[in-house]
Scaffold this motif. Structure first.
Motif, PDB file in Angstrom:
ATOM      1  N   SER A  32       0.611  -1.169  -0.113  1.00 14.34           N
ATOM      2  CA  SER A  32       0.396  -0.430   0.319  1.00 14.34           C
ATOM      3  C   SER A  32       1.001   1.298  -0.106  1.00 14.34           C
ATOM      4  CB  SER A  32      -0.780  -0.137   1.233  1.00 14.34           C
ATOM      5  OG  SER A  32      -0.099   0.349   2.247  1.00 14.34           O
ATOM      6  N   THR A  70      -8.056   9.925  -2.120  1.00 13.27           N
ATOM      7  CA  THR A  70      -6.353   8.645  -2.523  1.00 13.27           C
ATOM      8  C   THR A  70      -5.218   9.304  -3.732  1.00 13.27           C
ATOM      9  OG1 THR A  70      -7.382   7.818  -4.255  1.00 13.27           O
ATOM     10  CG2 THR A  70      -7.895   6.626  -2.465  1.00 13.27           C
ATOM     11  N   THR A 129      -4.261   2.799  -3.806  1.00 14.40           N
ATOM     12  CA  THR A 129      -6.059   2.674  -3.049  1.00 14.40           C
ATOM     13  C   THR A 129      -6.172   2.747  -1.571  1.00 14.40           C
ATOM     14  OG1 THR A 129      -7.000   0.871  -3.936  1.00 14.40           O
ATOM     15  CG2 THR A 129      -6.876   3.087  -5.354  1.00 14.40           C
ATOM     16  N   ASP A 130      -7.453   2.493  -1.058  1.00 13.67           N
ATOM     17  CA  ASP A 130      -7.403   2.222   0.415  1.00 13.67           C
ATOM     18  C   ASP A 130      -8.643   1.507   0.052  1.00 13.67           C
ATOM     19  OD1 ASP A 130      -9.918   3.907  -0.884  1.00 13.67           O
ATOM     20  OD2 ASP A 130     -10.241   4.870   1.316  1.00 13.67           O
TER      21      ASP A 130
END
Length: 104
Positions: free
Chosen positions: A10, A71, A16-17
């Motif tokens: 990540s 993001t 992205t989340d």
């Protein structure tokens, strides 16, 4: 105490989340499309109305998209679209503006 290092996927630039953001993604795509349209049409003098209006709407869309983005991927691509929209807008303004030849 020594601990094992685990790779963290990540931490990439385009991470992205893991959630969907339909509004932000739509604003990103619209800003990129308007920026591309404004930039391409800015190189043709008779198309200054399209380039200036597409650039103006792209700038406004991108500004709101930056405001609500979540993001890094969204922010990065919105900035690309904003830059293209701004260049197209300014070249369209230099070639005749928003109403050049229509009013007057």
């Amino acid at each position: 105490m020594a601990q094992a290092m685990r790779p963290n996927p990540s931490t990439s630039l385009f991470s992205t989340d893991g959630k969907s953001h339909p509004l932000q993604d739509t604003l990103m795509v619209v800003t990129l499309a308007l920026g591309l349209l404004a930039l391409v049409t800015a190189f043709f003098h008779p198309l200054h109305l399209i380039s200036s209006w597409a650039g103006l709407v792209g700038i406004l869309t991108g500004a709101y998209g930056q405001f609500v983005s979540v993001t890094t991927r969204e922010r990065f691509l919105i900035i690309i679209g904003l830059g293209a929209s701004a260049v197209g807008f300014f070249l369209g303004m230099a070639h005749g503006g928003l109403f050049g030849g229509v009013i007057g």
